[in-house]
Design a protein around this motif. Structure first.
Motif, PDB file in Angstrom:
ATOM      1  N   HIS A   1      50.595 -36.090 -44.589  1.00 44.25           N
ATOM      2  CA  HIS A   1      50.452 -37.449 -45.127  1.00 44.25           C
ATOM      3  C   HIS A   1      49.883 -38.400 -44.072  1.00 44.25           C
ATOM      4  O   HIS A   1      49.065 -39.267 -44.392  1.00 44.25           O
ATOM      5  CB  HIS A   1      51.793 -37.955 -45.646  1.00 44.25           C
ATOM      6  CG  HIS A   1      52.148 -37.433 -47.002  1.00 44.25           C
ATOM      7  ND1 HIS A   1      51.604 -37.938 -48.157  1.00 44.25           N
ATOM      8  CD2 HIS A   1      52.989 -36.430 -47.385  1.00 44.25           C
ATOM      9  CE1 HIS A   1      52.091 -37.291 -49.201  1.00 44.25           C
ATOM     10  NE2 HIS A   1      52.938 -36.368 -48.759  1.00 44.25           N
TER      11      HIS A   1
ATOM     12  N   ARG B   1      46.230 -37.827 -43.853  1.00 42.00           N
ATOM     13  CA  ARG B   1      45.544 -38.381 -45.022  1.00 42.00           C
ATOM     14  C   ARG B   1      45.362 -39.887 -44.875  1.00 42.00           C
ATOM     15  O   ARG B   1      44.302 -40.428 -45.212  1.00 42.00           O
ATOM     16  CB  ARG B   1      46.331 -38.070 -46.298  1.00 42.00           C
ATOM     17  CG  ARG B   1      45.632 -38.544 -47.561  1.00 42.00           C
ATOM     18  CD  ARG B   1      46.303 -38.049 -48.815  1.00 42.00           C
ATOM     19  NE  ARG B   1      47.566 -38.702 -49.060  1.00 42.00           N
ATOM     20  CZ  ARG B   1      48.259 -38.563 -50.196  1.00 42.00           C
ATOM     21  NH1 ARG B   1      47.805 -37.751 -51.139  1.00 42.00           N
ATOM     22  NH2 ARG B   1      49.393 -39.176 -50.376  1.00 42.00           N
TER      23      ARG B   1
ATOM     24  N   GLN C   1      51.384 -42.115 -54.570  1.00 41.12           N
ATOM     25  CA  GLN C   1      51.094 -40.926 -53.772  1.00 41.12           C
ATOM     26  C   GLN C   1      51.602 -39.653 -54.448  1.00 41.12           C
ATOM     27  O   GLN C   1      50.902 -38.630 -54.475  1.00 41.12           O
ATOM     28  CB  GLN C   1      51.720 -41.073 -52.386  1.00 41.12           C
ATOM     29  CG  GLN C   1      51.040 -42.109 -51.507  1.00 41.12           C
ATOM     30  CD  GLN C   1      51.752 -42.309 -50.188  1.00 41.12           C
ATOM     31  OE1 GLN C   1      52.769 -41.678 -49.909  1.00 41.12           O
ATOM     32  NE2 GLN C   1      51.229 -43.197 -49.361  1.00 41.12           N
TER      33      GLN C   1
ATOM     34  N   GLN D   1      49.444 -38.944 -57.524  1.00 39.50           N
ATOM     35  CA  GLN D   1      48.123 -38.467 -57.123  1.00 39.50           C
ATOM     36  C   GLN D   1      48.165 -36.999 -56.719  1.00 39.50           C
ATOM     37  O   GLN D   1      47.338 -36.197 -57.153  1.00 39.50           O
ATOM     38  CB  GLN D   1      47.600 -39.320 -55.964  1.00 39.50           C
ATOM     39  CG  GLN D   1      46.187 -38.992 -55.525  1.00 39.50           C
ATOM     40  CD  GLN D   1      45.740 -39.835 -54.354  1.00 39.50           C
ATOM     41  OE1 GLN D   1      46.336 -39.779 -53.274  1.00 39.50           O
ATOM     42  NE2 GLN D   1      44.701 -40.630 -54.554  1.00 39.50           N
ATOM     43  N   ASP D   2      49.133 -36.628 -55.889  1.00 37.29           N
ATOM     44  CA  ASP D   2      49.254 -35.231 -55.467  1.00 37.29           C
ATOM     45  C   ASP D   2      49.583 -34.322 -56.645  1.00 37.29           C
ATOM     46  O   ASP D   2      49.079 -33.196 -56.736  1.00 37.29           O
ATOM     47  CB  ASP D   2      50.335 -35.099 -54.397  1.00 37.29           C
ATOM     48  CG  ASP D   2      49.847 -35.559 -53.025  1.00 37.29           C
ATOM     49  OD1 ASP D   2      48.631 -35.749 -52.864  1.00 37.29           O
ATOM     50  OD2 ASP D   2      50.694 -35.738 -52.131  1.00 37.29           O
ATOM     51  N   SER D   3      50.411 -34.803 -57.550  1.00 43.60           N
ATOM     52  CA  SER D   3      50.766 -34.000 -58.712  1.00 43.60           C
ATOM     53  C   SER D   3      49.572 -33.841 -59.647  1.00 43.60           C
ATOM     54  O   SER D   3      49.296 -32.740 -60.140  1.00 43.60           O
ATOM     55  CB  SER D   3      51.938 -34.656 -59.449  1.00 43.60           C
ATOM     56  OG  SER D   3      52.364 -33.877 -60.530  1.00 43.60           O
TER      57      SER D   3
ATOM     58  N   ARG E   1      46.392 -33.983 -58.931  1.00 45.68           N
ATOM     59  CA  ARG E   1      45.292 -33.220 -58.323  1.00 45.68           C
ATOM     60  C   ARG E   1      45.674 -31.787 -57.961  1.00 45.68           C
ATOM     61  O   ARG E   1      44.892 -31.071 -57.354  1.00 45.68           O
ATOM     62  CB  ARG E   1      44.797 -33.956 -57.079  1.00 45.68           C
ATOM     63  CG  ARG E   1      44.223 -35.333 -57.391  1.00 45.68           C
ATOM     64  CD  ARG E   1      43.671 -36.013 -56.159  1.00 45.68           C
ATOM     65  NE  ARG E   1      43.139 -37.334 -56.480  1.00 45.68           N
ATOM     66  CZ  ARG E   1      42.516 -38.131 -55.612  1.00 45.68           C
ATOM     67  NH1 ARG E   1      42.347 -37.727 -54.353  1.00 45.68           N
ATOM     68  NH2 ARG E   1      42.076 -39.313 -55.987  1.00 45.68           N
TER      69      ARG E   1
ATOM     70  N   VAL F   1      48.028 -30.709 -55.894  1.00 49.05           N
ATOM     71  CA  VAL F   1      48.576 -30.465 -54.558  1.00 49.05           C
ATOM     72  C   VAL F   1      50.011 -29.966 -54.657  1.00 49.05           C
ATOM     73  O   VAL F   1      50.418 -29.041 -53.937  1.00 49.05           O
ATOM     74  CB  VAL F   1      48.493 -31.744 -53.703  1.00 49.05           C
ATOM     75  CG1 VAL F   1      49.152 -31.518 -52.340  1.00 49.05           C
ATOM     76  CG2 VAL F   1      47.046 -32.179 -53.527  1.00 49.05           C
TER      77      VAL F   1
ATOM     78  N   GLN G   1      56.878 -36.911 -47.551  1.00 45.97           N
ATOM     79  CA  GLN G   1      56.147 -38.074 -48.054  1.00 45.97           C
ATOM     80  C   GLN G   1      56.888 -39.364 -47.746  1.00 45.97           C
ATOM     81  O   GLN G   1      56.298 -40.339 -47.263  1.00 45.97           O
ATOM     82  CB  GLN G   1      55.937 -37.953 -49.564  1.00 45.97           C
ATOM     83  CG  GLN G   1      55.267 -39.194 -50.161  1.00 45.97           C
ATOM     84  CD  GLN G   1      55.210 -39.162 -51.673  1.00 45.97           C
ATOM     85  OE1 GLN G   1      54.870 -38.145 -52.267  1.00 45.97           O
ATOM     86  NE2 GLN G   1      55.545 -40.287 -52.305  1.00 45.97           N
TER      87      GLN G   1
ATOM     88  N   GLU H   1      47.799 -40.217 -61.810  1.00 45.24           N
ATOM     89  CA  GLU H   1      47.616 -41.255 -60.799  1.00 45.24           C
ATOM     90  C   GLU H   1      47.139 -42.573 -61.394  1.00 45.24           C
ATOM     91  O   GLU H   1      47.482 -43.644 -60.886  1.00 45.24           O
ATOM     92  CB  GLU H   1      46.651 -40.794 -59.715  1.00 45.24           C
ATOM     93  CG  GLU H   1      45.269 -40.414 -60.164  1.00 45.24           C
ATOM     94  CD  GLU H   1      44.411 -39.940 -59.003  1.00 45.24           C
ATOM     95  OE1 GLU H   1      44.194 -40.722 -58.063  1.00 45.24           O
ATOM     96  OE2 GLU H   1      43.978 -38.769 -59.032  1.00 45.24           O
TER      97      GLU H   1
END
Length: 260
Positions: free
Chosen positions: A15, A18, A78, A81-83, A85, A87, A105, A166
């Motif tokens: 994180h 990123r 966050q 977004q990760d979920s 995409r 990740v 996170q 997201e």
């Protein structure tokens, strides 16, 4: 080192890297509270009266509390977004602790927020805010801010995993802007109408703002206030621990089940 700590440290590093590759987002999130301080303090400051205190000195602890509460918004975006995409799906295929991913996170969010609090506090000092309660009390105030930000980030992470989108998380996160407005962060609550005052004083942000003001020697709790505001340090600790006790297991469960 335990599995949770080792895996959580790896996720934390991910994180932070990123964030390093997206400096625009970092700059925006760190400068927004300063912009609000200057806007509210100088545009509205002359129209808002705080008995026995200059408004900008009253406002700075409120903005610090509101910044801590913004962990809901950043954590939600966050995680969503990760979920969204994929990740989180990749993380679940690895032999990692289920707790480590949300822990990494939220810990990264806490570190970034702690760094961002420094310029806000310095600008606050420049516009008239003063720490009059002593160094140890001031450290206690910033410790409470960190604890509440950590708890708020877990709330946001849980919501983001449940939303799983997201764009929806960004829209819902924007709505969290109203939470500090319904608290004692920007205005005293003792002059609000009865029902609205009760809502504002039971808002966790009010307890955090009152705790920072109390520990920094800026103001005493209002007479006749609800328990979290009348005892702001204990109220902040109670709210933070309750949020962690509820949302840490819920977040871990949401992470484990979000790929199903």
């Amino acid at each position: 080192m335990s599995t949770i700590a080792y895996d959580g440290t790896a996720v934390l590093g991910r994180h932070l890297r990123r964030i390093r590759h997206a400096p625009g987002v970092l700059i925006l999130t760190q400068t927004m509270p300063i912009t609000m301080l200057l806007f509210f303090g100088y545009v509205f400051g002359s129209a808002l009266a705080v008995p026995g205190q200059e408004y900008r000195a009253f406002l700075v602890p409120g903005l610090l509390a509101a910044t801590a509460a913004n962990g809901v918004m950043t954590g939600m975006f966050q995680a969503a977004q990760d979920s969204h995409r994929g990740v989180m799906d990749r993380f679940r295929t690895m032999p990692m602790s289920r707790t480590a991913v949300p822990l990494g996170q939220t810990a990264a969010d806490l570190l970034v927020t702690a760094a961002g609090t420094v310029p806000l506090a310095l600008v606050g000092l420049a516009v008239g805010w003063r720490v009059e309660g002593g160094a140890l009390a001031a450290l206690g105030a910033f410790g409470l801010l960190a604890l509440f930000r950590f708890a708020a980030a877990w709330v946001g992470c849980c919501l983001g995993l449940l939303i799983h989108n997201e764009e929806a998380a960004g829209q819902l996160g924007s709505a969290t802007f109203v939470l500090p407005l319904m608290s004692g962060a920007y205005i005293p609550t003792d002059n609000l109408p009865g029902g609205l005052r009760a809502v504002a004083e039971w808002n966790p942000i009010s307890a955090v703002a009152a705790a920072v003001r109390d520990l920094c020697g800026n103001a005493e709790p209002a007479a006749g206030a609800a328990w979290p505001v009348a005892h702001p340090v204990a109220g902040t600790l109670a709210w933070s621990l309750v949020l962690l006790a509820v949302f840490v297991p819920l977040t871990v469960r949401a992470y484990a089940n979000s790929g199903r």
